[in-house]
Design a protein around this motif. Structure first.
Motif, mmCIF file in Angstrom:
data_model
loop_
_atom_site.group_PDB
_atom_site.id
_atom_site.type_symbol
_atom_site.label_atom_id
_atom_site.label_comp_id
_atom_site.label_asym_id
_atom_site.label_seq_id
_atom_site.Cartn_x
_atom_site.Cartn_y
_atom_site.Cartn_z
ATOM 1 N N THR A 235 46.389 24.579 -13.621
ATOM 2 C CA THR A 235 45.975 25.571 -12.633
ATOM 3 C C THR A 235 45.387 24.852 -11.426
ATOM 4 O O THR A 235 45.182 23.635 -11.450
ATOM 5 C CB THR A 235 44.931 26.545 -13.202
ATOM 6 O OG1 THR A 235 43.671 25.857 -13.343
ATOM 7 C CG2 THR A 235 45.369 27.085 -14.545
ATOM 8 N N LYS A 236 45.107 25.609 -10.387
ATOM 9 C CA LYS A 236 44.517 25.039 -9.175
ATOM 10 C C LYS A 236 42.999 25.174 -9.149
ATOM 11 O O LYS A 236 42.369 24.939 -8.112
ATOM 12 C CB LYS A 236 45.123 25.707 -7.941
ATOM 13 C CG LYS A 236 46.607 25.433 -7.774
ATOM 14 C CD LYS A 236 47.160 26.065 -6.507
ATOM 15 C CE LYS A 236 48.655 25.799 -6.361
ATOM 16 N NZ LYS A 236 49.212 26.390 -5.124
ATOM 17 N N ARG A 237 42.430 25.517 -10.280
ATOM 18 C CA ARG A 237 40.978 25.614 -10.359
ATOM 19 C C ARG A 237 40.345 24.248 -10.169
ATOM 20 O O ARG A 237 40.901 23.233 -10.595
ATOM 21 C CB ARG A 237 40.560 26.196 -11.717
ATOM 22 C CG ARG A 237 40.857 27.670 -11.865
ATOM 23 C CD ARG A 237 40.546 28.176 -13.257
ATOM 24 N NE ARG A 237 39.175 27.916 -13.661
ATOM 25 C CZ ARG A 237 38.632 28.401 -14.781
ATOM 26 N NH1 ARG A 237 39.368 29.142 -15.602
ATOM 27 N NH2 ARG A 237 37.385 28.141 -15.094
ATOM 28 N N THR A 238 39.187 24.223 -9.552
ATOM 29 C CA THR A 238 38.488 22.954 -9.311
ATOM 30 C C THR A 238 37.120 22.929 -9.982
ATOM 31 O O THR A 238 36.373 21.967 -9.801
ATOM 32 C CB THR A 238 38.322 22.698 -7.809
ATOM 33 O OG1 THR A 238 37.597 23.793 -7.229
ATOM 34 C CG2 THR A 238 39.663 22.548 -7.122
ATOM 35 N N MET B 70 37.818 12.973 -10.548
ATOM 36 C CA MET B 70 39.024 12.386 -9.972
ATOM 37 C C MET B 70 39.051 12.542 -8.457
ATOM 38 O O MET B 70 39.441 11.622 -7.725
ATOM 39 C CB MET B 70 40.261 13.017 -10.609
ATOM 40 C CG MET B 70 41.581 12.431 -10.127
ATOM 41 S SD MET B 70 41.758 10.654 -10.470
ATOM 42 C CE MET B 70 41.841 10.672 -12.259
ATOM 43 N N LEU B 71 38.620 13.692 -7.972
ATOM 44 C CA LEU B 71 38.550 13.896 -6.523
ATOM 45 C C LEU B 71 37.614 12.887 -5.868
ATOM 46 O O LEU B 71 37.910 12.345 -4.802
ATOM 47 C CB LEU B 71 38.090 15.324 -6.214
ATOM 48 C CG LEU B 71 39.111 16.434 -6.469
ATOM 49 C CD1 LEU B 71 38.449 17.801 -6.347
ATOM 50 C CD2 LEU B 71 40.284 16.326 -5.497
ATOM 51 N N HIS C 180 47.373 12.860 -12.808
ATOM 52 C CA HIS C 180 46.269 13.715 -12.363
ATOM 53 C C HIS C 180 46.155 13.700 -10.843
ATOM 54 O O HIS C 180 46.036 14.749 -10.195
ATOM 55 C CB HIS C 180 44.961 13.246 -13.000
ATOM 56 C CG HIS C 180 43.871 14.259 -12.953
ATOM 57 N ND1 HIS C 180 42.721 14.170 -13.704
ATOM 58 C CD2 HIS C 180 43.728 15.400 -12.228
ATOM 59 C CE1 HIS C 180 41.954 15.207 -13.457
ATOM 60 N NE2 HIS C 180 42.532 15.961 -12.557
ATOM 61 N N ALA C 181 46.211 12.512 -10.269
ATOM 62 C CA ALA C 181 46.105 12.386 -8.810
ATOM 63 C C ALA C 181 47.246 13.122 -8.114
ATOM 64 O O ALA C 181 47.027 13.853 -7.135
ATOM 65 C CB ALA C 181 46.101 10.909 -8.419
ATOM 66 N N HIS C 182 48.466 12.950 -8.591
ATOM 67 C CA HIS C 182 49.616 13.608 -7.958
ATOM 68 C C HIS C 182 49.521 15.127 -8.077
ATOM 69 O O HIS C 182 49.932 15.851 -7.158
ATOM 70 C CB HIS C 182 50.914 13.093 -8.576
ATOM 71 C CG HIS C 182 51.315 11.740 -8.077
ATOM 72 N ND1 HIS C 182 51.673 11.509 -6.766
ATOM 73 C CD2 HIS C 182 51.402 10.534 -8.716
ATOM 74 C CE1 HIS C 182 51.967 10.224 -6.616
ATOM 75 N NE2 HIS C 182 51.813 9.614 -7.781
#
Length: 347
Positions: A198-201, A209-210, A335-337
């Motif tokens: 999902t796009k949840r952060t 990772m961010l 994960h990064a991609h």
């Protein structure tokens, strides 16, 4: 043993969504729980899965802190995977309310409901931090690697409250299993990384990772060690434990111990100068001076964790569960991609 339907708590979370997807891929009937039925019914991943697997996914409303709210979802179900628990290590104002109560009372409410129903098998998501509290704890154990026989005996509600919450929640599940008809396995993952579905952060793993990519560590980083494991492998471990009903007890699920710098080096080889990726370790004394102000790191945490290597014995997961861990490079780069492709990380 027929293990379906499966009740899955925390199904829309970072790990839970992978468990849900893998269960449906294996043709299980899955019942998920949520605090907000209206909200979950609209989530993109849930809608896609319901369309792809018709009549295999149902949603029930329940609250971890509300006794009896899980009774309905357990009726007629055969197994339970309990992943729902807060993962929060920063910005904690009330550790008991934010971490300990949801973990312990939630576990008690969910498992008591399981005991009222027809549940035969329970898989609990615990954590590696129920095995140890701080890296310095390695001085108290036999050998140089933590194993399933070790328990976190140093965390408390005032020091490492998240670690404490996972420890007491796992012990609560173990105590309840002794007087129940269902069998219990606890999965103790290391630091989970890997692509989100999902796009949840709102995940500590995603935030970590961010921070490796967005320049926060560009000036340097602490020498901290993590037992890294892929979220897809952790999900697989839960299902393997569910299906191998002869297994009981705890399973450390950790692939490889790495420092933040080692992870950053993998990212730098892939992305070069496209992102502000840190390339050096800052000395420990700087974190004594600046850690409490800049990173929220207490002096006690700095003393007991920075610069102290961590090792975990994952032998049981490989030999008894049959786990084969994917390369950590694949975990980190995938994960990064995913963060880039989903527009969460921007250049």
């Amino acid at each position: 043993m027929i293990l379906s339907p499966v009740v899955l708590t925390g199904a829309t979370g970072y790990l839970g969504s992978h468990i849900l997807t893998q269960l449906l891929e294996k043709e299980y009937e899955v019942r998920i729980t949520t605090r907000s039925l209206a909200k979950t019914q609209k989530e993109e991943l849930i809608l896609k899965l319901q369309e792809k697997y018709p009549n295999k996914l149902s949603i029930y409303e329940a609250d971890l802190l509300e006794e009896g709210s899980y009774d309905d979802v357990m009726k007629g179900a055969k197994s339970l995977i309990h992943t729902a628990s807060p993962f929060k290590i920063e910005g904690i104002k009330n550790p008991k309310k934010e971490l300990v109560d949801p973990a312990v009372i939630g576990t008690r409410n969910v498992l008591n409901a399981a005991s009222k129903g027809d549940i035969e098998r329970v898989i609990q998501t615990s954590s590696i931090v129920a095995v140890y509290g701080d890296a310095i704890d390695v001085e108290m154990i036999e050998g140089d690697a933590f194993s399933e026989k070790n328990w976190n005996a140093t965390s408390s509600i005032s020091h490492q409250p998240y670690n404490y919450s996972k420890t007491v929640a796992e012990k609560e599940a173990l105590a309840l299993s002794l007087t129940s008809t269902w069998s219990l396995v606890s999965i103790n993952p290391g630091f989970i990384l890997g692509p989100s579905l999902t796009k949840r952060t709102d995940s500590t793993s995603i935030d970590f990772m961010l921070n490796l990519l967005n320049g926060k560590m560009a000036m340097g980083m602490p020498e901290l060690y993590f037992g890294v494991v892929d979220v897809r492998d952790v999900a697989k471990a839960h299902i393997m434990a569910l299906e191998n009903t002869a297994l009981k007890g705890r399973f450390i699920c950790s692939n490889k111990s790495m420092t933040m710098l080692e992870m950053s080096n993998i990212l730098r080889q892939e992305f070069g100068k496209a992102y502000k990726i840190g390339s050096k370790v800052l000395p420990k004394f700087l974190f004594y001076l600046l850690g409490p102000i800049m990173a929220g790191l207490s002096w006690s945490y700095v003393k007991k964790n920075i610069g102290i290597p961590l090792k975990f014995d994952n032998t049981r997961s490989k030999e008894e569960l049959g786990m084969e861990y994917r390369p950590v490079e694949e975990t980190i780069l995938d994960h990064a991609h995913q963060l880039i492709n989903d527009g969460i990380l921007k250049k």
